[in-house]
Structures are given as C-alpha cells and as structure tokens.
Design a protein around this motif. Structure first.
Motif, PDB file in Angstrom:
ATOM      1  N   THR A 256     -78.688  21.805  45.108  1.00  9.83           N
ATOM      2  CA  THR A 256     -78.001  20.563  45.442  1.00  9.83           C
ATOM      3  C   THR A 256     -76.493  20.710  45.295  1.00  9.83           C
ATOM      4  O   THR A 256     -75.729  20.212  46.131  1.00  9.83           O
ATOM      5  CB  THR A 256     -78.506  19.417  44.548  1.00  9.83           C
ATOM      6  OG1 THR A 256     -79.937  19.361  44.607  1.00  9.83           O
ATOM      7  CG2 THR A 256     -77.951  18.082  45.022  1.00  9.83           C
TER       8      THR A 256
ATOM      9  N   VAL B 146     -73.702  19.911  48.144  1.00  5.91           N
ATOM     10  CA  VAL B 146     -72.663  18.919  47.860  1.00  5.91           C
ATOM     11  C   VAL B 146     -71.283  19.476  48.194  1.00  5.91           C
ATOM     12  O   VAL B 146     -70.458  18.796  48.813  1.00  5.91           O
ATOM     13  CB  VAL B 146     -72.726  18.472  46.387  1.00  5.91           C
ATOM     14  CG1 VAL B 146     -71.434  17.796  45.963  1.00  5.91           C
ATOM     15  CG2 VAL B 146     -73.899  17.521  46.184  1.00  5.91           C
TER      16      VAL B 146
ATOM     17  N   LEU C   4     -83.804  19.909  48.126  1.00  4.88           N
ATOM     18  CA  LEU C   4     -82.637  19.820  47.245  1.00  4.88           C
ATOM     19  C   LEU C   4     -83.087  20.200  45.842  1.00  4.88           C
ATOM     20  O   LEU C   4     -83.744  19.416  45.155  1.00  4.88           O
ATOM     21  CB  LEU C   4     -82.052  18.407  47.252  1.00  4.88           C
ATOM     22  CG  LEU C   4     -81.605  17.856  48.604  1.00  4.88           C
ATOM     23  CD1 LEU C   4     -81.006  16.464  48.428  1.00  4.88           C
ATOM     24  CD2 LEU C   4     -80.593  18.782  49.268  1.00  4.88           C
TER      25      LEU C   4
ATOM     26  N   ILE D  23     -81.259  18.490  41.487  1.00  6.15           N
ATOM     27  CA  ILE D  23     -80.307  17.418  41.778  1.00  6.15           C
ATOM     28  C   ILE D  23     -79.614  16.931  40.515  1.00  6.15           C
ATOM     29  O   ILE D  23     -78.474  16.452  40.574  1.00  6.15           O
ATOM     30  CB  ILE D  23     -81.003  16.237  42.496  1.00  6.15           C
ATOM     31  CG1 ILE D  23     -79.948  15.289  43.106  1.00  6.15           C
ATOM     32  CG2 ILE D  23     -81.943  15.497  41.568  1.00  6.15           C
ATOM     33  CD1 ILE D  23     -80.530  14.191  43.960  1.00  6.15           C
TER      34      ILE D  23
ATOM     35  N   THR E 263     -71.404  12.454  44.323  1.00  7.85           N
ATOM     36  CA  THR E 263     -72.626  11.670  44.453  1.00  7.85           C
ATOM     37  C   THR E 263     -72.623  10.789  45.694  1.00  7.85           C
ATOM     38  O   THR E 263     -73.684  10.467  46.223  1.00  7.85           O
ATOM     39  CB  THR E 263     -72.841  10.802  43.206  1.00  7.85           C
ATOM     40  OG1 THR E 263     -71.666  10.013  42.971  1.00  7.85           O
ATOM     41  CG2 THR E 263     -73.113  11.655  41.999  1.00  7.85           C
TER      42      THR E 263
ATOM     43  N   ILE F 211     -74.172  12.767  48.518  1.00  4.50           N
ATOM     44  CA  ILE F 211     -75.616  12.858  48.356  1.00  4.50           C
ATOM     45  C   ILE F 211     -76.279  11.545  48.764  1.00  4.50           C
ATOM     46  O   ILE F 211     -77.312  11.527  49.435  1.00  4.50           O
ATOM     47  CB  ILE F 211     -75.974  13.207  46.897  1.00  4.50           C
ATOM     48  CG1 ILE F 211     -75.657  14.668  46.634  1.00  4.50           C
ATOM     49  CG2 ILE F 211     -77.442  12.938  46.611  1.00  4.50           C
ATOM     50  CD1 ILE F 211     -76.511  15.629  47.412  1.00  4.50           C
TER      51      ILE F 211
END
Length: 269
Positions: free
Chosen positions: A142, A146, A173, A176, A186, A189
């Motif tokens: 993840t 990102v 992912l 996370i 965030t 995401i």
C-alpha cells in the motif's frame, strides 16, 4: 499443394507472420503430415490448428498477466497451510479463487490479523489462482501505491492514474495499516477506494482491525466512509493466530532434540 512443397511452405510461413499466428506457424508442418497420413478432413485439420493457436494465446496472456501482477514468488494455495489458520474455510477460499461472481460485482476481500499470520501469502495465492482463471490482478504494498498516487496528484494526474488501475479486476493492497496518518497519503487511498466502489474489487490486508483505522485516516468521517464502502460487499477473514515467524523462532531455540510445537508452515505475511 503439399506440406513438403518448399515454395508453398515459404509462402505460408510469410502469410502466418502477417496474420500474427505464431503458434500455427510452429505446428502446422507436423499437423499437416499427420493429417495426410491419417486422412483427416480439411475441417478437422483447420480446427486442430485453430485450437492450438487459441490455447497458446491463452498461455501467453496468462504469462503477461503474471508478469504485470508483481506477485511475490512461491505463494500458492497448495503451499498455504490451512490447518495453521483453522478459522479459514479452504472450500470458501477455493471458491473465491474462481472469481466469477464476486469479481463481476466488484466485491472486496479483507484479511485481518497480526503480522506473520499468512495474510500476504493468502492474498498472493488468491491473486495467482485468479490470474490462472483469466482475471487481471495487481499486487502492491500500500505504501508503494500511495507514493505513486501522490506523485500523480502533484502532476494533476490522479484521476487518470486511478483510472489506469481499472484494467485490474483485483487490486491487492498489502499492509494498509503501514500507511502513515497523513492527509495527503490517506486521501489518495480514500479516493481509490471510492473510485473502485461497486465496480472493481480490492483485497486488503491489515494488522489493524477496523476499530484502529482512525490511525490510518486523519478524521473519523473519512474512516467511516472508507470502511462503509469496503465492507458493503465484502468477505472478511479474521486470521488471529500465532505468528509463523515467532513459531519458527521458538522452534529454532528449542533445538533439534526437542519436538516441534507444530508442523512448519509456509504462510508468512
């Protein structure tokens, strides 16, 4: 024309190149000789060529999809020790590996448990099985994804970057919970989760239960919105067992003369 005529064979080879039929180009001399020897009708000969080309195309497609999926090597359902994670139903996992109904609906899979309990192994093994069944999968940490999405946002290309991920029926992912509680991280995401909601599937692994996801998302509203979208159509695996890495460390400490606490398994995250 005969299969042994060098002039016609050369013309056929060029034609098959132009038609992009490499599998037929490789096998037609052998199949033609067999057809002549056994007296095949023309339709049977053509069908055999076509079936071989279709099978080879499927194999090449699977190989391409395996390369793009970036799955960690050696993680298969055959090597996953289901006895070490008794709360998992092997029959259910095998049904999910086919992928048909839940991927078509854009449903999600969520795997929770402490580090070292096999979450990543399970995710990668499911990804491999799905690719073998014709689906497209991408496995990524993840944090790595990102970073890529943040770079796309800086270049004003976030929407396009998320849209490119639509080619994958399943986006895995991994880990996370290791995303830092930062608005920029965030939020990308959350946008990814929102964009794939009810359209494309996610498989997310986490060592933090939903009750701790306020450590991932910066505010309660975003946390609730993310969780709501993920669980609406989801299968959740609770893998709360002892860490494989811890067990193996304990067994090494016991030494070769002591009986093992449990058979060694290969389900490390």
């Amino acid at each position: 024309m005969t299969a042994t005529d060098p002039i016609d064979a050369g013309r056929l080879s060029l034609a098959l190149n132009d038609l992009r039929l490499p599998a037929i180009k490789l096998v037609w001399p052998e199949l033609a000789a067999r057809a002549d020897k056994e007296g095949w009708p023309a339709a049977r000969f053509l069908a055999a060529l076509a079936e071989h080309e279709i099978a080879e195309r499927a194999n090449r497609r699977i190989q391409r999809h395996l390369e793009e999926a970036r799955l960690p090597p050696g993680k298969t359902l055959d090597s996953f020790d289901f006895e070490a994670v008794p709360m998992l139903s092997k029959a259910q996992i095998m049904a999910l590996a086919a992928g048909d109904s839940w991927l078509e609906k854009g449903a999600n899979l969520l795997a929770f448990g402490p580090p070292g309990t096999g979450k990543s192994h399970l995710a990668a093994a499911l990804g491999l099985a799905l690719i073998e069944n014709g689906w497209r999968v991408l496995f990524t940490r993840t944090t790595d994804l990102v970073q890529k999405l943040q770079a796309a946002r800086r270049d004003l290309q976030l929407e396009a970057a998320i849209a490119k991920l639509d080619k994958y029926h399943l986006l895995i992912l991994d880990d996370i919970a290791y995303v830092t509680k930062d608005q920029a991280e965030t939020s990308v995401i959350f946008e990814l989760i929102a964009a794939r909601y009810e359209r494309r599937s996610l498989l997310i692994t986490s060592n933090q239960p939903f009750g701790e996801w306020h450590r991932i998302f910066p505010d309660q509203v975003m946390t609730l919105a993310a969780v709501d979208r993920l669980v609406h159509h989801a299968t959740i695996f609770e893998m709360n067992v002892e860490s494989y890495r811890r067990r193996t460390a304990v067994e090494r400490k016991r030494g070769p003369g002591r009986p093992p606490t449990r058979a060694t398994i290969n389900t490390s995250s």
